[in-house]
Design a protein around this motif. Sequence first.
Motif: not given
Length: 143
Positions: A44-73
């Motif tokens: 609910x509150x996204x202000x801590x740097x480790x959590x914000x970094x996890x967002x980028x890591x998860x998105x980058x990892x997730x887009x690797x699962x699709x050849x030409x992904x469309x991404x929704x956050x």
Amino acid sequence: MQLGWRSRLLHIRHMGRGVSMTGTKTVCHPRVIEDIVCVELLTPVLIDEPLIQELETVVIKAIGTQPVPKVIVDFSNVNYVSSAVFGKLIAIHRRLKGSGQRLRLAGMSTLIRQMFAVTRMDSLFDVHDDADAAVRSFADERG
């Protein structure tokens, strides 16, 4: 009595600081809908740097699962974000755009939409009311 935006912000900052609504330290959950990767933010509150970094890591990892992904956050569970989230979203957007991939944002609260408008981030991103609308926008692109 209705709280002003500053009072709401202080209230939001103190509820669930750095912890998802399920009590875990996971900031987001990616899932695949057809050829779309939807990353649902859980904190609910996204202000801590480790959590914000996890967002980028998860998105980058997730887009690797699709050849030409469309991404929704999907921000449906989020009440407040720090400006550092904007930087991560810009980095994700640039990475996707450079690969011919597309990013949509969905489910933002009124406060987060206002933050996007004030910083003019709303002109950079394609923002939708909810994840379903974002999915439909990809379908509309196909014609």
